[in-house]
Design an enzyme around this catalytic site. Structure first.
Site, short mmCIF file in Angstrom:
data_model
loop_
_atom_site.label_atom_id
_atom_site.label_comp_id
_atom_site.label_asym_id
_atom_site.label_seq_id
_atom_site.Cartn_x
_atom_site.Cartn_y
_atom_site.Cartn_z
N HIS A 1 -38.85 60.66 -12.29
CA HIS A 1 -37.58 61.37 -12.14
C HIS A 1 -37.02 61.79 -13.51
O HIS A 1 -37.39 61.23 -14.55
CB HIS A 1 -36.57 60.51 -11.40
CG HIS A 1 -36.23 59.23 -12.13
ND1 HIS A 1 -35.35 59.17 -13.19
CD2 HIS A 1 -36.68 57.96 -11.96
CE1 HIS A 1 -35.25 57.94 -13.63
NE2 HIS A 1 -36.05 57.18 -12.90
N ARG B 1 -32.03 59.49 -7.62
CA ARG B 1 -32.59 60.22 -8.77
C ARG B 1 -33.99 60.76 -8.48
O ARG B 1 -34.37 61.82 -8.99
CB ARG B 1 -32.60 59.33 -10.01
CG ARG B 1 -33.35 57.99 -9.87
CD ARG B 1 -32.96 57.07 -11.02
NE ARG B 1 -33.65 55.78 -11.05
CZ ARG B 1 -33.23 54.69 -10.44
NH1 ARG B 1 -32.14 54.72 -9.69
NH2 ARG B 1 -33.91 53.55 -10.56
N ILE C 1 -38.97 48.91 -9.97
CA ILE C 1 -38.88 47.46 -10.08
C ILE C 1 -37.43 47.03 -9.93
O ILE C 1 -36.53 47.61 -10.54
CB ILE C 1 -39.40 47.00 -11.45
CG1 ILE C 1 -40.86 47.38 -11.63
CG2 ILE C 1 -39.22 45.50 -11.64
CD1 ILE C 1 -41.36 47.18 -13.06
N ASP C 2 -37.21 46.00 -9.14
CA ASP C 2 -35.88 45.40 -9.03
C ASP C 2 -35.74 44.39 -10.17
O ASP C 2 -36.52 43.43 -10.25
CB ASP C 2 -35.74 44.72 -7.67
CG ASP C 2 -34.33 44.20 -7.42
OD1 ASP C 2 -33.61 43.93 -8.39
OD2 ASP C 2 -33.97 44.03 -6.25
N TYR C 3 -34.76 44.60 -11.04
CA TYR C 3 -34.58 43.72 -12.19
C TYR C 3 -33.62 42.56 -11.93
O TYR C 3 -33.20 41.88 -12.88
CB TYR C 3 -34.11 44.53 -13.39
CG TYR C 3 -35.18 45.44 -13.95
CD1 TYR C 3 -36.28 44.93 -14.63
CD2 TYR C 3 -35.10 46.82 -13.77
CE1 TYR C 3 -37.27 45.76 -15.13
CE2 TYR C 3 -36.09 47.66 -14.27
CZ TYR C 3 -37.17 47.12 -14.94
OH TYR C 3 -38.15 47.95 -15.44
N HIS D 1 -40.96 56.24 -10.43
CA HIS D 1 -40.19 55.72 -11.55
C HIS D 1 -41.09 55.31 -12.71
O HIS D 1 -42.30 55.20 -12.55
CB HIS D 1 -39.36 54.52 -11.09
CG HIS D 1 -38.47 54.80 -9.94
ND1 HIS D 1 -37.15 55.15 -10.08
CD2 HIS D 1 -38.72 54.79 -8.59
CE1 HIS D 1 -36.60 55.33 -8.88
NE2 HIS D 1 -37.53 55.11 -7.97
#
Length: 224
Positions: A10, A59, A84-86, A151
């Site tokens: 994106h 996005r 990724i989920d941070y 992403h």
């Protein structure tokens, strides 16, 4: 002919410029990001695209729609392609995370494939959901061309796995610029050939973009 995947990151967001962790945070493209994506859309206008898939984040869907418009296509959201989920790092700057969660951050820097922030995902977690999506897209679009918008982390993990690289080093060895274009040709779901990687030649003539600092701590000096 092989199945061709146009794999795109994106465009830039405001959090990209602020160097904040925003994997699962749903933020829109910035005006700079829209300019980047429109430039890529103009570049791909004459290419043949048969389908468009994207992470469901705002996005990525906006990026996909801008590119898909001239092809008369509507993007299909694919949750497995999300970033990724941070976890509890979300929304924080890199400096804040390094200061407040030093031990956890150090472990993640050393091995982002198996390490994860508290409440977040490791690289293996991302591959477990994203790789089956990519294989299904390739299988369902034999001998056709497909745009896939995802992403920075997700794309690098996919490329590492598909090409047989050690995915443990995906952050150190591979970059993904906003609206960067990667092209992969597939002889089958598991046989990929890299034709183009992270190309941003469509940036030519655009205002200079800010240097990104999110490769890894090994690449902290943008001049080298």
């Amino acid at each position: 002919m092989p199945t061709r995947i146009y794999l795109v990151r994106h465009g830039a967001t405001e959090l990209t410029a602020e160097d904040r962790f925003a994997g699962s945070t749903d933020v829109p493209l910035s005006e700079q990001g829209r300019t980047q994506v429109r430039a890529l859309a103009a570049r791909l206008r004459c290419d043949s695209l048969d389908a468009v898939f994207a992470s469901p984040m705002g996005r990525t869907m906006e990026t996909a729609r801008i590119i898909a418009e001239s092809h008369g296509l509507e993007p299909t959201p694919e949750p497995g392609l999300r970033e990724i989920d941070y976890g509890h790092w979300e929304g924080l700057t890199r400096e804040q995370v390094a200061a407040d969660f030093a031990e956890e951050y150090s472990a993640w820097q050393e091995d982002p494939l198996t390490s994860a922030p508290k409440g977040g995902e490791s690289g293996i977690d991302v591959l477990a959901r994203a790789l089956p999506v990519m294989r299904r897209i390739v299988h369902d679009h034999h001998d056709r061309s497909v745009l896939v918008v995802a992403h920075k982390g997700t794309n690098r993990l996919l490329v590492s796995s598909l090409l047989g690289f050690d995915a443990r080093g995906y952050r150190d060895r591979l970059d993904q610029s906003p609206a960067g274009l990667t092209i992969l040709d597939f002889a089958s779901e598991v046989r990929a050939r890299l034709r183009l990687f992270n190309d941003i030649s469509h940036y030519e003539g655009l205002p200079a973009r800010e240097l990104e600092q999110r490769l890894s701590h090994w690449w902290s000096d943008p001049c080298h």
